[in-house]
Design a protein around this motif. Structure first.
Motif, mmCIF file in Angstrom:
data_model
loop_
_atom_site.group_PDB
_atom_site.id
_atom_site.type_symbol
_atom_site.label_atom_id
_atom_site.label_comp_id
_atom_site.label_asym_id
_atom_site.label_seq_id
_atom_site.Cartn_x
_atom_site.Cartn_y
_atom_site.Cartn_z
ATOM 1 N N TYR A 62 0.834 -1.202 0.000
ATOM 2 C CA TYR A 62 0.000 0.000 0.000
ATOM 3 C C TYR A 62 0.870 1.254 0.000
ATOM 4 C CZ TYR A 62 -3.355 3.498 1.637
ATOM 5 O OH TYR A 62 -4.128 4.623 1.770
ATOM 6 N N VAL A 63 1.882 1.262 0.874
ATOM 7 C CA VAL A 63 2.736 2.437 1.017
ATOM 8 C C VAL A 63 3.533 2.712 -0.255
ATOM 9 C CG1 VAL A 63 4.744 3.369 2.233
ATOM 10 C CG2 VAL A 63 2.913 2.275 3.521
ATOM 11 N N LEU A 64 4.030 1.668 -0.901
ATOM 12 C CA LEU A 64 4.904 1.846 -2.045
ATOM 13 C C LEU A 64 4.162 2.130 -3.345
ATOM 14 C CD1 LEU A 64 7.524 -0.970 -1.363
ATOM 15 C CD2 LEU A 64 7.831 1.494 -1.073
ATOM 16 N N TYR A 65 2.931 1.649 -3.459
ATOM 17 C CA TYR A 65 2.233 1.760 -4.729
ATOM 18 C C TYR A 65 0.967 2.615 -4.669
ATOM 19 C CZ TYR A 65 5.384 -2.083 -5.849
ATOM 20 O OH TYR A 65 6.499 -2.840 -6.027
ATOM 21 N N GLU A 66 0.148 2.419 -3.657
ATOM 22 C CA GLU A 66 -1.132 3.116 -3.596
ATOM 23 C C GLU A 66 -0.962 4.608 -3.329
ATOM 24 O OE1 GLU A 66 -4.104 1.961 -4.187
ATOM 25 O OE2 GLU A 66 -3.665 -0.171 -4.375
ATOM 26 N N VAL A 67 -0.016 4.959 -2.448
ATOM 27 C CA VAL A 67 0.066 6.347 -2.002
ATOM 28 C C VAL A 67 0.804 7.242 -2.983
ATOM 29 C CG1 VAL A 67 -0.043 5.640 0.402
ATOM 30 C CG2 VAL A 67 2.179 6.004 -0.653
ATOM 31 N N ASN A 68 1.159 6.734 -4.152
ATOM 32 C CA ASN A 68 1.764 7.590 -5.159
ATOM 33 C C ASN A 68 0.760 8.589 -5.720
ATOM 34 O OD1 ASN A 68 4.334 6.476 -5.019
ATOM 35 N ND2 ASN A 68 3.813 4.840 -6.438
ATOM 36 N N ASN A 69 -0.524 8.282 -5.582
ATOM 37 C CA ASN A 69 -1.566 9.204 -6.015
ATOM 38 C C ASN A 69 -1.771 10.290 -4.961
ATOM 39 O OD1 ASN A 69 -2.136 7.651 -8.357
ATOM 40 N ND2 ASN A 69 -3.310 6.217 -7.090
ATOM 41 N N PRO A 70 -2.176 11.498 -5.388
ATOM 42 C CA PRO A 70 -2.380 12.572 -4.409
ATOM 43 C C PRO A 70 -3.523 12.300 -3.445
ATOM 44 C CG PRO A 70 -3.114 13.245 -6.604
ATOM 45 C CD PRO A 70 -2.399 11.951 -6.769
ATOM 46 N N PHE A 71 -4.516 11.514 -3.880
ATOM 47 C CA PHE A 71 -5.643 11.162 -3.015
ATOM 48 C C PHE A 71 -5.931 9.670 -3.144
ATOM 49 C CE2 PHE A 71 -6.234 15.665 -3.724
ATOM 50 C CZ PHE A 71 -6.650 16.137 -2.486
ATOM 51 N N VAL A 72 -6.421 9.084 -2.065
ATOM 52 C CA VAL A 72 -6.821 7.677 -2.061
ATOM 53 C C VAL A 72 -8.214 7.574 -1.454
ATOM 54 C CG1 VAL A 72 -4.455 6.820 -1.894
ATOM 55 C CG2 VAL A 72 -5.753 7.277 0.199
ATOM 56 N N ASP A 73 -8.876 6.473 -1.750
ATOM 57 C CA ASP A 73 -10.183 6.225 -1.164
ATOM 58 C C ASP A 73 -10.045 6.134 0.351
ATOM 59 O OD1 ASP A 73 -12.534 4.583 -0.190
ATOM 60 O OD2 ASP A 73 -13.062 4.791 -2.299
ATOM 61 N N ILE A 74 -10.899 6.830 1.075
ATOM 62 C CA ILE A 74 -10.777 6.875 2.531
ATOM 63 C C ILE A 74 -10.941 5.502 3.156
ATOM 64 C CG2 ILE A 74 -13.222 7.393 2.945
ATOM 65 C CD1 ILE A 74 -12.285 9.210 5.253
ATOM 66 N N LEU A 75 -11.732 4.628 2.514
ATOM 67 C CA LEU A 75 -11.902 3.287 3.065
ATOM 68 C C LEU A 75 -10.596 2.492 2.990
ATOM 69 C CD1 LEU A 75 -15.450 2.396 1.671
ATOM 70 C CD2 LEU A 75 -14.831 3.093 3.997
ATOM 71 N N LYS A 76 -9.782 2.719 1.938
ATOM 72 C CA LYS A 76 -8.466 2.085 1.874
ATOM 73 C C LYS A 76 -7.568 2.611 2.984
ATOM 74 C CE LYS A 76 -8.224 1.002 -3.088
ATOM 75 N NZ LYS A 76 -7.441 1.192 -4.330
ATOM 76 N N GLU A 77 -7.659 3.896 3.234
ATOM 77 C CA GLU A 77 -6.853 4.495 4.294
ATOM 78 C C GLU A 77 -7.263 3.952 5.664
ATOM 79 O OE1 GLU A 77 -3.793 7.374 5.405
ATOM 80 O OE2 GLU A 77 -4.351 6.335 3.557
ATOM 81 N N ILE A 78 -8.565 3.762 5.858
ATOM 82 C CA ILE A 78 -9.054 3.207 7.134
ATOM 83 C C ILE A 78 -8.586 1.757 7.287
ATOM 84 C CG2 ILE A 78 -11.135 2.540 8.411
ATOM 85 C CD1 ILE A 78 -12.499 5.020 7.187
ATOM 86 N N ASN A 79 -8.658 0.985 6.200
ATOM 87 C CA ASN A 79 -8.167 -0.394 6.253
ATOM 88 C C ASN A 79 -6.681 -0.439 6.571
ATOM 89 O OD1 ASN A 79 -10.673 -1.490 5.665
ATOM 90 N ND2 ASN A 79 -10.306 -1.510 3.452
ATOM 91 N N TYR A 80 -5.946 0.508 6.029
ATOM 92 C CA TYR A 80 -4.513 0.584 6.293
ATOM 93 C C TYR A 80 -4.251 0.887 7.772
ATOM 94 C CZ TYR A 80 0.267 2.404 6.025
ATOM 95 O OH TYR A 80 1.597 2.642 6.220
ATOM 96 N N ILE A 81 -5.018 1.826 8.312
ATOM 97 C CA ILE A 81 -4.879 2.165 9.737
ATOM 98 C C ILE A 81 -5.249 0.972 10.610
ATOM 99 C CG2 ILE A 81 -5.864 3.593 11.581
ATOM 100 C CD1 ILE A 81 -6.033 5.870 9.539
#
Length: 342
Positions: A200-219
């Protein structure tokens, strides 16, 4: 100083064509003689273009831009004088012996009134064209400055985000190292979770914004890692209120607050309770995280090395469309963050 920018040839042609036909119709209607108007404008328009382009592309850059105003006035005056003699002579030869038909009666050339009338006409043309050119240059300069500002902002955001990724990675590796030292049975599970999170850190966060549900799952995954490390010492509660579908947030913007709960709370407490709430309401996201702390509350606290990083990212992305507050209350450190939905 506003820099000069090149205008495409077609716009020059359009401007002079419109202005030419406007003048022909205007003076043709005034004199009720369109043939005379056409002939006089055919003579005068090349002179209009000479004085206009000489002023815009030579006199203004070399004298006005360098604050040599006296020299500009001298050369512009000489240019006007030269144009006056050319215009008067060409009109006399090719158009009409009456050089000032719009005035009452017959007037001779080279008189004060005739000179003033011709000069005012030329100054009008130069002023109109210069105003258009300066407006265009101003717009282009503003556009380029905005592009530069956006590039600088993106560069700074990328730098701030890059600070978070290795910071998190090494913290998690330290946790894994501690588990292996203790020969914990949880070490393999930590490796698997760490692998998923690093993807997630290396690939998903290259975008300026991500889906909040992905961020919650990450947390949530991060919390599970920490719970494996601390065991029964930590109790965490996460609540989601409202509809989060389609909502996006900057990646890793919320993790710092959760990470600090473990870093500072667990280090200073025998028992750590953490409550995290996500709420979506109208066009605003509400994020609340609180963790118990031991000891006497202080008025000021440095709760997290990444806090300034987060504040700066929020400033760059949201401007004034966010609100962040922290406080210590009832032996709890509380963070409240409100984000406008973008």
């Amino acid at each position: 100083m506003i820099k000069s920018h090149r205008i495409k040839l077609k716009y020059h042609v359009i401007f002079w064509s419109i202005y030419f036909f406007f003048n022909v119709i205007r003076w043709g209607s005034y004199f009720n003689d369109y043939q005379y108007s056409l002939k006089s404008n055919l003579v005068e328009f090349p002179l209009h273009m000479i004085i206009t382009y000489t002023t815009i592309y030579y006199l203004i850059p070399n004298y006005i831009a360098t604050k040599k105003f006296i020299q500009f006035l001298i050369y512009f005056g000489l240019l006007l004088g030269g144009i006056y003699f050319l215009r008067t002579g060409l009109n006399y030869i090719f158009v009409s012996k009456n050089l000032w038909p719009e005035a009452d009666g017959i007037h001779q050339a080279y008189t004060f009134n005739h000179v003033v009338a011709v000069i005012i006409g030329e100054v009008y043309v130069v002023a109109l064209a210069s105003a258009i050119k300066l407006t265009y240059d101003w717009g282009e300069e503003k556009r380029k400055n905005n592009e530069l500002l956006q590039l600088q902002t993106k560069t700074e955001l990328d730098f701030l985000k890059s600070q978070i990724q290795p910071h998190f990675f090494f913290n998690t590796l330290n946790n894994l190292y501690a588990l292996t030292i203790m020969k914990s049975d949880n070490a393999p599970e930590v490796v698997v979770k760490l692998s998923d999170m690093m993807q997630y850190v290396l690939y998903e966060v290259n975008n300026p914004f991500v889906d909040i549900l992905k961020e919650i799952n990450y947390i949530q995954a991060y919390i599970e890692l920490e719970e494996l490390r601390f065991g029964d010492k930590v109790k965490t509660d996460i609540s989601l209120i409202g509809d989060f579908s389609g909502i996006q947030v900057p990646p890793l913007i919320l993790l710092t607050f959760v990470e600090n709960c473990f870093k500072h709370g667990a280090r200073n407490s025998d028992k750590l309770k953490i409550s995290i709430t996500f709420e979506s309401k109208k066009d605003t996201i509400y994020f609340n995280v609180a963790n118990t702390i031991d000891g006497t509350p202080k008025k000021k606290t440095n709760h997290g090395i990444g806090l300034e990083n987060v504040k700066r990212r929020l400033d760059l992305i949201y401007g004034k469309k966010y609100n962040l507050s922290t406080k210590i209350e009832n032996h709890k450190y509380i963070v409240n963050l409100e984000l406008s939905v973008i």
